[in-house]
Design a protein around this motif. Structure first.
Motif, PDB file in Angstrom:
ATOM      1  N   ASP A   1       0.885  -1.121   0.134  1.00 39.73           N
ATOM      2  CA  ASP A   1      -0.086   0.078  -0.036  1.00 39.73           C
ATOM      3  C   ASP A   1       0.940   1.226   0.002  1.00 39.73           C
ATOM      4  N   LEU A   2       1.750   1.307   0.978  1.00 40.67           N
ATOM      5  CA  LEU A   2       2.740   2.338   0.854  1.00 40.67           C
ATOM      6  C   LEU A   2       3.585   2.399  -0.437  1.00 40.67           C
ATOM      7  N   ARG A   3       3.978   1.366  -0.873  1.00 41.11           N
ATOM      8  CA  ARG A   3       4.726   1.582  -2.150  1.00 41.11           C
ATOM      9  C   ARG A   3       3.637   2.200  -3.379  1.00 41.11           C
ATOM     10  N   ALA A   4       2.440   1.777  -3.408  1.00 43.52           N
ATOM     11  CA  ALA A   4       1.428   2.386  -4.285  1.00 43.52           C
ATOM     12  C   ALA A   4       1.354   3.695  -4.246  1.00 43.52           C
ATOM     13  N   ALA A   5       1.047   4.173  -2.947  1.00 40.73           N
ATOM     14  CA  ALA A   5       0.987   5.704  -2.738  1.00 40.73           C
ATOM     15  C   ALA A   5       2.160   6.516  -3.056  1.00 40.73           C
ATOM     16  N   ALA A   6       3.320   6.053  -2.723  1.00 40.01           N
ATOM     17  CA  ALA A   6       4.776   6.689  -3.030  1.00 40.01           C
ATOM     18  C   ALA A   6       5.004   6.893  -4.412  1.00 40.01           C
ATOM     19  N   LYS A   7       4.507   5.633  -5.303  1.00 39.14           N
ATOM     20  CA  LYS A   7       4.585   5.763  -6.704  1.00 39.14           C
ATOM     21  C   LYS A   7       3.954   7.019  -7.191  1.00 39.14           C
ATOM     22  N   VAL A   8       2.765   7.447  -6.718  1.00 35.93           N
ATOM     23  CA  VAL A   8       1.642   8.497  -7.232  1.00 35.93           C
ATOM     24  C   VAL A   8       2.671   9.829  -6.650  1.00 35.93           C
ATOM     25  N   ILE A   9       2.902   9.785  -5.451  1.00 33.34           N
ATOM     26  CA  ILE A   9       3.498  11.109  -4.922  1.00 33.34           C
ATOM     27  C   ILE A   9       4.962  11.349  -5.169  1.00 33.34           C
ATOM     28  N   GLU A  10       5.489  10.547  -5.735  1.00 30.39           N
ATOM     29  CA  GLU A  10       7.056  10.782  -6.023  1.00 30.39           C
ATOM     30  C   GLU A  10       7.309  11.776  -6.875  1.00 30.39           C
ATOM     31  N   GLY A  11       8.137  13.074  -6.565  1.00 30.22           N
ATOM     32  CA  GLY A  11       8.547  13.985  -7.099  1.00 30.22           C
ATOM     33  C   GLY A  11       7.513  15.124  -7.041  1.00 30.22           C
ATOM     34  N   LYS A  12       6.210  14.919  -6.288  1.00 24.56           N
ATOM     35  CA  LYS A  12       5.159  15.730  -6.244  1.00 24.56           C
ATOM     36  C   LYS A  12       5.217  16.397  -4.942  1.00 24.56           C
ATOM     37  N   LYS A  13       4.291  17.465  -4.795  1.00 28.86           N
ATOM     38  CA  LYS A  13       3.897  17.996  -3.442  1.00 28.86           C
ATOM     39  C   LYS A  13       2.675  17.953  -3.055  1.00 28.86           C
ATOM     40  N   VAL A  14       2.691  17.741  -1.614  1.00 28.39           N
ATOM     41  CA  VAL A  14       1.172  17.822  -1.267  1.00 28.39           C
ATOM     42  C   VAL A  14       0.496  19.134  -1.396  1.00 28.39           C
ATOM     43  N   HIS A  15      -0.849  19.093  -1.728  1.00 25.07           N
ATOM     44  CA  HIS A  15      -1.626  20.435  -2.045  1.00 25.07           C
ATOM     45  C   HIS A  15      -1.552  21.234  -0.773  1.00 25.07           C
ATOM     46  N   GLU A  16      -1.423  22.470  -1.086  1.00 26.88           N
ATOM     47  CA  GLU A  16      -1.366  23.694   0.090  1.00 26.88           C
ATOM     48  C   GLU A  16      -2.466  23.481   1.081  1.00 26.88           C
ATOM     49  N   ASN A  17      -3.554  23.083   0.590  1.00 26.77           N
ATOM     50  CA  ASN A  17      -4.871  22.861   1.515  1.00 26.77           C
ATOM     51  C   ASN A  17      -4.830  21.598   2.244  1.00 26.77           C
ATOM     52  N   VAL A  18      -3.868  20.964   2.199  1.00 30.29           N
ATOM     53  CA  VAL A  18      -3.996  19.503   2.792  1.00 30.29           C
ATOM     54  C   VAL A  18      -2.990  18.932   3.608  1.00 30.29           C
ATOM     55  N   THR A  19      -3.456  18.508   4.853  1.00 27.01           N
ATOM     56  CA  THR A  19      -2.464  17.846   5.719  1.00 27.01           C
ATOM     57  C   THR A  19      -2.256  16.288   5.578  1.00 27.01           C
ATOM     58  N   ALA A  20      -1.343  15.712   5.330  1.00 27.39           N
ATOM     59  CA  ALA A  20      -1.299  14.311   4.844  1.00 27.39           C
ATOM     60  C   ALA A  20      -0.392  13.463   6.001  1.00 27.39           C
ATOM     61  N   ILE A  21      -0.905  12.256   6.311  1.00 31.64           N
ATOM     62  CA  ILE A  21       0.115  11.421   7.084  1.00 31.64           C
ATOM     63  C   ILE A  21      -0.150  10.110   6.697  1.00 31.64           C
ATOM     64  N   VAL A  22       1.048   9.515   7.018  1.00 26.52           N
ATOM     65  CA  VAL A  22       1.310   7.975   6.419  1.00 26.52           C
ATOM     66  C   VAL A  22       1.513   7.268   8.028  1.00 26.52           C
ATOM     67  N   VAL A  23       0.615   6.249   8.094  1.00 23.40           N
ATOM     68  CA  VAL A  23       0.757   5.506   9.547  1.00 23.40           C
ATOM     69  C   VAL A  23       0.811   4.113   8.813  1.00 23.40           C
ATOM     70  N   PRO A  24       2.203   3.518   8.960  1.00 24.33           N
ATOM     71  CA  PRO A  24       2.437   2.222   8.761  1.00 24.33           C
ATOM     72  C   PRO A  24       1.788   1.338   9.667  1.00 24.33           C
ATOM     73  N   GLY A  25       1.299   0.117   9.128  1.00 22.64           N
ATOM     74  CA  GLY A  25       0.642  -0.954   9.861  1.00 22.64           C
ATOM     75  C   GLY A  25       1.539  -1.468  10.887  1.00 22.64           C
ATOM     76  N   SER A  26       2.842  -1.382  10.919  1.00 17.28           N
ATOM     77  CA  SER A  26       3.319  -2.207  11.849  1.00 17.28           C
ATOM     78  C   SER A  26       4.936  -1.848  12.113  1.00 17.28           C
ATOM     79  N   PHE A  27       5.509  -1.999  13.217  1.00 14.40           N
ATOM     80  CA  PHE A  27       6.906  -1.654  13.046  1.00 14.40           C
ATOM     81  C   PHE A  27       7.606  -2.300  11.886  1.00 14.40           C
ATOM     82  N   THR A  28       7.217  -3.703  11.610  1.00 13.09           N
ATOM     83  CA  THR A  28       8.047  -4.130  10.431  1.00 13.09           C
ATOM     84  C   THR A  28       7.903  -3.475   9.112  1.00 13.09           C
ATOM     85  N   VAL A  29       6.471  -2.972   8.787  1.00 11.77           N
ATOM     86  CA  VAL A  29       6.162  -2.235   7.716  1.00 11.77           C
ATOM     87  C   VAL A  29       7.003  -1.144   7.652  1.00 11.77           C
ATOM     88  N   LYS A  30       7.106  -0.451   8.852  1.00 14.80           N
ATOM     89  CA  LYS A  30       7.784   1.054   8.854  1.00 14.80           C
ATOM     90  C   LYS A  30       9.422   0.757   8.666  1.00 14.80           C
TER      91      LYS A  30
END
Lengths: 467, 190
Positions: free
Chosen positions: A352-381
């Motif tokens: 899931d994190l790879r899929a999201a990262a692929k979309v945002i790579e080299g781009k910026k979060v929109h100025e009106n948006v607060t975005a967080i990523v919370v990995p499912g486990s310590f191992t995933v992180k």
């Protein structure tokens, strides 16, 4: 007669059966977290009872844990709930992956990760998303706290034999369409109570071709279609995932694999009901309402009252749109968002994190948006950091957090403010789920990432990331 | 648990379908480690305004339903989360019977375990209507009937759960009587 996996696993676990009575079923694995267990342990203490099989129980802390700074638990009641779990596990000898433990994570992420989850097992947890483990061909379902206490003391549960349902996903998924879109489309097509009284088996080419992580996403949301359990027959993909996992003894792997595969539904087995959906009718999905069936493809519009015949449905639409502050007939792509949450037991695994990262790579979060990523486990992180995904997210303007349930249900400090809108990879868009007055739109990780960049719902297939 | 046999009460009509357990009891109240005291948080988001004052438009705040022991609602009541805090809060608030056309599976089980009678009744909409008109209903578990406004409807319930409710049995004590069967299962499977 040919049998379904559901019947095979069920029959294998009957401890006692008698006419006009539910069956007494043996439970192979009991997963425990801090929110739904304290009253169960207290019940044991009050009656002087023991935990029958601490060795078949496994606990973690996930719902309340802080994801910003593990050392700061602002709410003393949250802290007490986590301390209570630690005390209970110590008193009754149950293994615990506490907040600082390397195995910690969302209970439905770590079970499979550790290899505790295996085909043919009966698995329960005081959490409705226990159906996630069904992806492995386990019969896994959520239970209430009284049943948690029952399993702790007896390692069994009285259960009436469920009806069996097949949900067949025929054909191949289109470009840019994910497992999350499949399950949201299923719930939207068949309704939030289609599976009530049933255990669902997902079949068909599209399911067979999915990775284990994708299968978990599908099974995870079975409960949002009313089914306590949803599962997928094990195959080579399943066995391969479990190879070298901590709780899968390497020297018994081949023997176990043979046993696991023997649980698969046999050719010609009959279900009480079969529902079919064609993969080519599914596009990236966005929910617009206040239950998970209220969703549409990204190219569609919010429905109008005329789209429904029943008055109760028209009324429900009106209430949902009032809460969501949306108007009938508006294009989904006109909905602007202020928050993005990538996480939860539905979509917080490495894929899931790879899929999201692929979309945002080299781009910026929109100025009106607060975005967080919370990995499912310590191992995933850890894995994500090894691959540099954390840097991709941080460079784009996402916050990179510690693992936990977080903003899926906002029991910790990760809350969407009232009146604000969140594109969320979680599983429930109920009123107030992510915070009182917060408005939740359920999407896949790729669609959440696309919304983070553009500030509104955007068809990720048009963003040139899959070239 | 307390046995459930029969009762007559006014009916609080909650005319909504797909009422989820997040509405019945929002997550901020799930942090307590006790089983009691959840009634004050029941339907919190609907019962109270943002400033904590009662929302006069919400049906449970209407004086006519202050002492109702029966709640009647639309289909798929109790969907979503498995939190047993949902039946605990309904019970602590004063509801002993819930009537709806259908219930979510986990919620239904949780009710039985706590001595709440959840009645699946096709005619639930007529009970809701009776509640709106201020009528009472009589519920009898032994005969499996709901009587209201001159009608009597029969409802189905699993015979095992019926016995549990009528007698207020502790299920774990019952299961302990099957200790031999459990041990035999363990010896042959582990």
């Amino acid at each position: 007669m040919a049998k379904t996996i559901i019947e095979k696993v069920w029959n294998d676990h009957i401890v006692y059966e008698e006419e006009n009575k539910p069956d007494l079923l043996y439970i192979d694995l009991h997963l425990i977290h801090e929110v739904t267990s304290p009253q169960a342990f207290e019940g044991l203490r009050l009656k002087g009872r023991k935990v029958r099989r601490p060795d078949l129980s496994f606990a973690t802390m996930d719902h309340n844990v802080p994801t910003k700074n593990r050392e700061v638990i602002k709410d003393p009641v949250s802290k007490q709930q986590m301390n209570t779990l630690a005390d209970n596990c110590k008193e009754f000898g149950i293994p615990l992956a506490h907040m600082h433990h390397p195995d910690q994570g969302i209970v439905h992420v770590i079970g499979p990760e550790l290899g505790l989850t295996q085909p043919g097992k009966t698995i329960v947890c005081g959490d409705s998303h226990t159906s996630t483990h069904g992806a492995f061909g386990a019969l896994a379902f959520g239970i209430g706290t009284s049943e948690v206490e029952h399993v702790l003391s007896t390692q069994t549960l009285w259960q009436s034999k469920p009806k069996t349902m097949e949900i067949k996903v025929e054909g191949d998924l289109g470009f840019g369409v994910t497992a999350k879109d499949v399950i949201l489309a299923i719930i939207s097509k068949f309704g939030v109570d289609a599976g009530t009284g049933y255990v669902v088996e997902y079949t068909g080419d599209a399911i067979r071709k999915m990775s284990m992580e994708e299968r978990m996403t599908v099974c995870n949301m079975s409960i949002e279609a009313g089914a306590r359990a949803g599962l997928i027959s094990p195959d080579e993909t399943t066995a391969e995932f479990l190879k070298n996992r901590a709780y899968v003894p390497a020297d018994q792997y081949e023997e176990l694999k043979e046993k696991w595969l023997s649980y698969a539904t046999e050719e010609g087995a009959v279900y009480d009901k079969t529902l079919t959906i064609h993969a080519d009718e599914i596009e990236p999905f966005v929910t617009w309402g206040t239950n998970p069936s209220m969703g549409s493809g990204i190219s569609a519009h919010v429905p109008t009252a005329e789209d429904y015949t029943q008055n109760s449905k028209k009324e429900e639409l009106k209430q949902a749109l009032a809460y969501m502050d949306l108007s009938e007939g508006m294009p989904i792509t006109d909905i602007e968002i202020q928050h993005v949450f990538i996480g939860s037991c539905t979509n917080s695994r490495i894929g899931d994190l790879r899929a999201a990262a692929k979309v945002i790579e080299g781009k910026k979060v929109h100025e009106n948006v607060t975005a967080i990523v919370v990995p499912g486990s310590f191992t995933v992180k850890m894995k994500a950091e090894e691959e540099g995904l954390d840097q991709v997210f941080k460079d784009a303007g996402f916050e990179w957090r510690e693992s936990g349930c977080s903003m899926c249900l906002a029991m910790n400090d990760d809350i969407v403010p009232a009146g604000e809108r969140c594109a969320s990879t979680s599983n429930r868009n109920f009123e107030g789920r992510q915070g009182a007055g917060a408005r939740t739109h359920l999407v896949s990780p790729a669609m959440a990432a696309a919304a983070a960049v553009t500030g509104k719902f955007t068809d990720v297939r048009k963003m040139n990331v899959y070239a | 648990m307390e046995p459930v046999k029969k009762l007559t009460s006014s009916i609080a009509p909650l005319d909504r379908i797909n009422v989820d357990t997040d509405q019945i009891i929002p997550k901020q109240f799930l942090k307590r480690i006790e089983r009691t005291g959840f009634g004050q948080f029941l339907f919190y988001g609907w019962r109270f305004n943002e400033d904590g004052t009662p929302n006069e438009d919400f049906i449970l705040n209407h004086p006519a339903y202050k002492n109702s022991e029966i709640l009647a609602a639309g289909e798929n009541f109790g969907c979503g989360s498995s939190r047993e805090h949902a039946p605990w809060s309904l019970q602590d608030y004063g509801f002993k019977v819930i009537i709806a056309p259908s219930f979510a599976d986990i919620f239904y089980n949780n009710c039985v375990k706590n001595g709440i009678l959840a009645i699946r009744l096709e005619e639930a909409d007529r009970v809701i209507q009776a509640g709106k008109e201020g009528k009472s209903a009589a519920v009898d578990l032994e005969s499996q009937t709901v009587s209201c406004g001159g009608h009597t409807w029969h409802f189905d319930i699993d015979p095992y759960w019926k016995q549990m409710l009528l007698n207020g049995w502790d299920e774990i004590s019952i299961t302990f009587q099957y200790e031999d069967a459990i041990r035999k299962y363990e010896e042959s499977h582990v």
